[in-house]
Design a protein around this motif. Structure first.
Motif, PDB file in Angstrom:
ATOM      1  N   MET A   1     107.743  53.462   3.968  1.00 20.60           N
ATOM      2  CA  MET A   1     107.951  54.585   5.342  1.00 20.60           C
ATOM      3  C   MET A   1     109.497  54.424   5.632  1.00 20.60           C
ATOM      4  SD  MET A   1     104.745  53.654   7.714  1.00 20.60           S
ATOM      5  CE  MET A   1     104.821  51.886   7.719  1.00 20.60           C
ATOM      6  N   ALA A   2     109.778  55.666   6.216  1.00 21.78           N
ATOM      7  CA  ALA A   2     111.351  55.935   6.629  1.00 21.78           C
ATOM      8  C   ALA A   2     111.369  56.258   7.941  1.00 21.78           C
ATOM      9  CB  ALA A   2     111.950  56.600   5.657  1.00 21.78           C
ATOM     10  N   GLU A   3     112.226  56.392   8.660  1.00 20.18           N
ATOM     11  CA  GLU A   3     112.639  56.721   9.986  1.00 20.18           C
ATOM     12  C   GLU A   3     112.972  58.196   9.844  1.00 20.18           C
ATOM     13  OE1 GLU A   3     114.342  55.459  14.421  1.00 20.18           O
ATOM     14  OE2 GLU A   3     114.871  54.326  12.643  1.00 20.18           O
ATOM     15  N   ILE A   4     112.435  58.957  10.723  1.00 23.55           N
ATOM     16  CA  ILE A   4     112.896  60.479  10.787  1.00 23.55           C
ATOM     17  C   ILE A   4     113.633  60.630  12.160  1.00 23.55           C
ATOM     18  CG2 ILE A   4     112.321  62.923  10.810  1.00 23.55           C
ATOM     19  CD1 ILE A   4     109.996  62.097   8.964  1.00 23.55           C
ATOM     20  N   TYR A   5     114.711  61.434  12.219  1.00 29.39           N
ATOM     21  CA  TYR A   5     115.167  61.777  13.499  1.00 29.39           C
ATOM     22  C   TYR A   5     115.970  62.969  13.394  1.00 29.39           C
ATOM     23  CZ  TYR A   5     119.590  59.922  11.683  1.00 29.39           C
ATOM     24  OH  TYR A   5     120.905  59.533  11.005  1.00 29.39           O
ATOM     25  N   ARG A   6     116.097  63.705  14.494  1.00 25.65           N
ATOM     26  CA  ARG A   6     116.695  64.896  14.750  1.00 25.65           C
ATOM     27  C   ARG A   6     117.718  64.876  15.837  1.00 25.65           C
ATOM     28  NH1 ARG A   6     112.950  68.302  16.074  1.00 25.65           N
ATOM     29  NH2 ARG A   6     113.587  68.486  18.458  1.00 25.65           N
ATOM     30  N   VAL A   7     118.969  65.201  15.470  1.00 17.79           N
ATOM     31  CA  VAL A   7     120.050  65.133  16.521  1.00 17.79           C
ATOM     32  C   VAL A   7     120.635  66.498  17.091  1.00 17.79           C
ATOM     33  CG1 VAL A   7     122.529  64.354  16.586  1.00 17.79           C
ATOM     34  CG2 VAL A   7     120.874  62.931  15.151  1.00 17.79           C
TER      35      VAL A   7
ATOM     36  N   ASP B   1     108.633  56.798  15.400  1.00 19.43           N
ATOM     37  CA  ASP B   1     108.608  55.522  14.970  1.00 19.43           C
ATOM     38  C   ASP B   1     107.602  55.344  13.714  1.00 19.43           C
ATOM     39  OD1 ASP B   1     105.776  54.912  15.495  1.00 19.43           O
ATOM     40  OD2 ASP B   1     106.094  54.293  17.158  1.00 19.43           O
ATOM     41  N   TYR B   2     107.711  54.192  13.022  1.00 12.22           N
ATOM     42  CA  TYR B   2     107.071  54.235  11.647  1.00 12.22           C
ATOM     43  C   TYR B   2     105.516  54.487  11.714  1.00 12.22           C
ATOM     44  CZ  TYR B   2     111.496  52.198   9.832  1.00 12.22           C
ATOM     45  OH  TYR B   2     112.721  52.162   9.502  1.00 12.22           O
TER      46      TYR B   2
ATOM     47  N   GLN C   1      96.962  49.107  -1.034  1.00 12.66           N
ATOM     48  CA  GLN C   1      96.722  50.390  -1.437  1.00 12.66           C
ATOM     49  C   GLN C   1      97.944  51.442  -1.107  1.00 12.66           C
ATOM     50  OE1 GLN C   1      94.074  54.231  -1.161  1.00 12.66           O
ATOM     51  NE2 GLN C   1      92.776  52.681  -1.958  1.00 12.66           N
ATOM     52  N   LYS C   2      98.236  51.502   0.094  1.00 15.09           N
ATOM     53  CA  LYS C   2      99.238  52.547   0.824  1.00 15.09           C
ATOM     54  C   LYS C   2     100.635  51.896   0.941  1.00 15.09           C
ATOM     55  CE  LYS C   2      98.135  55.896   1.027  1.00 15.09           C
ATOM     56  NZ  LYS C   2      97.901  56.782   0.069  1.00 15.09           N
ATOM     57  N   GLY C   3     100.941  50.675   0.446  1.00 19.41           N
ATOM     58  CA  GLY C   3     102.042  49.934   0.407  1.00 19.41           C
ATOM     59  C   GLY C   3     102.663  49.570   1.807  1.00 19.41           C
ATOM     60  N   ILE C   4     101.652  49.487   2.640  1.00 23.83           N
ATOM     61  CA  ILE C   4     102.011  49.201   4.220  1.00 23.83           C
ATOM     62  C   ILE C   4     102.231  47.592   4.383  1.00 23.83           C
ATOM     63  CG2 ILE C   4     101.244  49.213   6.596  1.00 23.83           C
ATOM     64  CD1 ILE C   4      99.359  51.614   5.762  1.00 23.83           C
ATOM     65  N   GLU C   5     103.496  47.323   4.765  1.00 21.03           N
ATOM     66  CA  GLU C   5     103.542  45.833   5.125  1.00 21.03           C
ATOM     67  C   GLU C   5     103.029  45.415   6.314  1.00 21.03           C
ATOM     68  OE1 GLU C   5     107.723  44.335   4.364  1.00 21.03           O
ATOM     69  OE2 GLU C   5     108.253  46.367   3.798  1.00 21.03           O
TER      70      GLU C   5
ATOM     71  N   VAL D   1     102.839  49.536  14.972  1.00 23.79           N
ATOM     72  CA  VAL D   1     103.859  49.348  14.066  1.00 23.79           C
ATOM     73  C   VAL D   1     105.116  48.669  14.771  1.00 23.79           C
ATOM     74  CG1 VAL D   1     105.209  50.031  12.215  1.00 23.79           C
ATOM     75  CG2 VAL D   1     102.969  50.887  12.400  1.00 23.79           C
ATOM     76  N   ARG D   2     105.748  47.600  14.337  1.00 22.90           N
ATOM     77  CA  ARG D   2     106.974  47.009  14.974  1.00 22.90           C
ATOM     78  C   ARG D   2     107.927  47.100  13.878  1.00 22.90           C
ATOM     79  NH1 ARG D   2     104.502  41.592  17.570  1.00 22.90           N
ATOM     80  NH2 ARG D   2     102.258  42.591  18.394  1.00 22.90           N
ATOM     81  N   ILE D   3     109.056  47.953  14.051  1.00 22.61           N
ATOM     82  CA  ILE D   3     110.036  48.309  13.107  1.00 22.61           C
ATOM     83  C   ILE D   3     109.485  48.774  11.978  1.00 22.61           C
ATOM     84  CG2 ILE D   3     111.934  47.405  11.589  1.00 22.61           C
ATOM     85  CD1 ILE D   3     112.164  46.714  14.617  1.00 22.61           C
ATOM     86  N   ASP D   4     109.103  47.932  10.596  1.00 21.94           N
ATOM     87  CA  ASP D   4     108.435  48.532   9.652  1.00 21.94           C
ATOM     88  C   ASP D   4     107.277  47.911   9.270  1.00 21.94           C
ATOM     89  OD1 ASP D   4     109.648  46.588   8.575  1.00 21.94           O
ATOM     90  OD2 ASP D   4     110.520  47.348   7.049  1.00 21.94           O
ATOM     91  N   LYS D   5     106.465  47.091  10.059  1.00 26.93           N
ATOM     92  CA  LYS D   5     105.290  46.325   9.637  1.00 26.93           C
ATOM     93  C   LYS D   5     104.319  46.549  10.586  1.00 26.93           C
ATOM     94  CE  LYS D   5     107.571  42.402   7.528  1.00 26.93           C
ATOM     95  NZ  LYS D   5     109.057  42.911   7.413  1.00 26.93           N
ATOM     96  N   LEU D   6     103.098  46.586  10.254  1.00 23.60           N
ATOM     97  CA  LEU D   6     101.636  46.754  10.810  1.00 23.60           C
ATOM     98  C   LEU D   6     101.116  45.399  11.617  1.00 23.60           C
ATOM     99  CD1 LEU D   6      99.411  48.660  11.653  1.00 23.60           C
ATOM    100  CD2 LEU D   6      98.348  47.991   9.566  1.00 23.60           C
TER     101      LEU D   6
END
Length: 266
Positions: free
Chosen positions: A1-7, A20-21, A49-53, A96-101
């Protein structure tokens, strides 16, 4: 997963919009057949299966037998957790905290939040200083009868019902249908009773302003002892809005009682 933001750059300030993730759990889909898996193992299988940490998954032992065929990941996970809650009555928090479930028992998220006005002063419990308090109640989503069904679409039949006759006299018969697997049929009445207890209640929204703590976010539980406001016991934070200035940190919370016998019960 990756964070998305718009400035967006204004004349004097930068504005950020961030996701958030957990946002990605609503976008990806899962294809999996679960046979005689515990709820915890079912969640771990989907995550693998989905690569979720995974940061933490509470042990949940309800047996899951279900096919998720193109369901959103978040929907599948919430459904598994709901089956566990229906069987045991234990509430859970998924986030989700940071990148973990993390999936945690709600009662394990009870915190004590404090605030320090100045470096040379002792911190104090923020729940003891309450401002801008208001409470609103609604019966818009109330349910007075639960019908539990089992079987496939061609052979679906009622296996249990639960009804609050007193509430039905006031609000009318408002039915919620709950479907269970054949292996859950023996527990169907218990599921119906617990679902009715959950849904046959007024929705009471309590909003208040407190000194701020970065530890407070939705899903956390705070303990209050304000008899004059009717805030006594443990309350779940539904939403939290934090504001900061050069001196102070405040927050506005929406909360609800964690007790089954809160004043919203019918």
């Amino acid at each position: 997963m990756a964070e998305i933001y718009r400035v967006e750059k204004g004349s004097e300030e930068w504005k950020y919009k961030a996701y958030d993730y957990a946002w990605f759990l609503n976008k990806d889909k899962v294809f999996v057949q679960l046979v005689d898996c515990t709820a915890s193992d079912a969640i771990r299988r989907i995550c693998d299966q989905k690569g979720i940490e995974i940061g933490e998954i509470a042990e949940m032992n309800t047996v899951i037998n279900k096919v998720y065929n193109g369901d959103e990941v978040s929907k599948a996970l919430k459904d598994i957790i709901a089956q566990e809650t229906d069987s045991t009555g234990i509430e859970y928090r998924m986030e989700v905290r940071i990148d973990k479930l993390y999936i945690t028992k709600r009662d394990d998220l009870k915190i004590t939040a404090s605030y320090q006005l100045a470096p040379n002063e002792q911190p104090f419990d923020i729940t003891g200083v309450i401002g801008d308090y208001q409470a609103d109640s609604s019966v818009k989503d109330i349910v007075t009868k639960v019908v539990v069904t089992s079987g496939n679409e061609k052979d679906e039949h009622v296996v249990a019902t639960a009804e609050n006759a007193d509430a039905a006299k006031v609000y009318g018969e408002i039915v919620h249908y709950e479907k269970v697997t054949d292996k859950q049929k023996d527990d169907a009445q218990n599921i119906a009773d617990k679902k009715l207890k959950e849904l046959c209640r007024k929705k009471i929204s309590k909003r208040l302003k407190l000194f701020g703590s970065d530890d407070v976010r939705s899903g956390r539980v705070l303990t209050f002892n304000s008899e004059e406001l009717g805030l006594v016991g443990d309350f779940l934070v539904i939403s939290a809005s934090h504001t900061y200035d050069n001196i102070n940190h405040f927050m506005t919370l929406e909360i609800q009682s964690t007790k089954d016998n809160e004043e919203g019960a019918v």
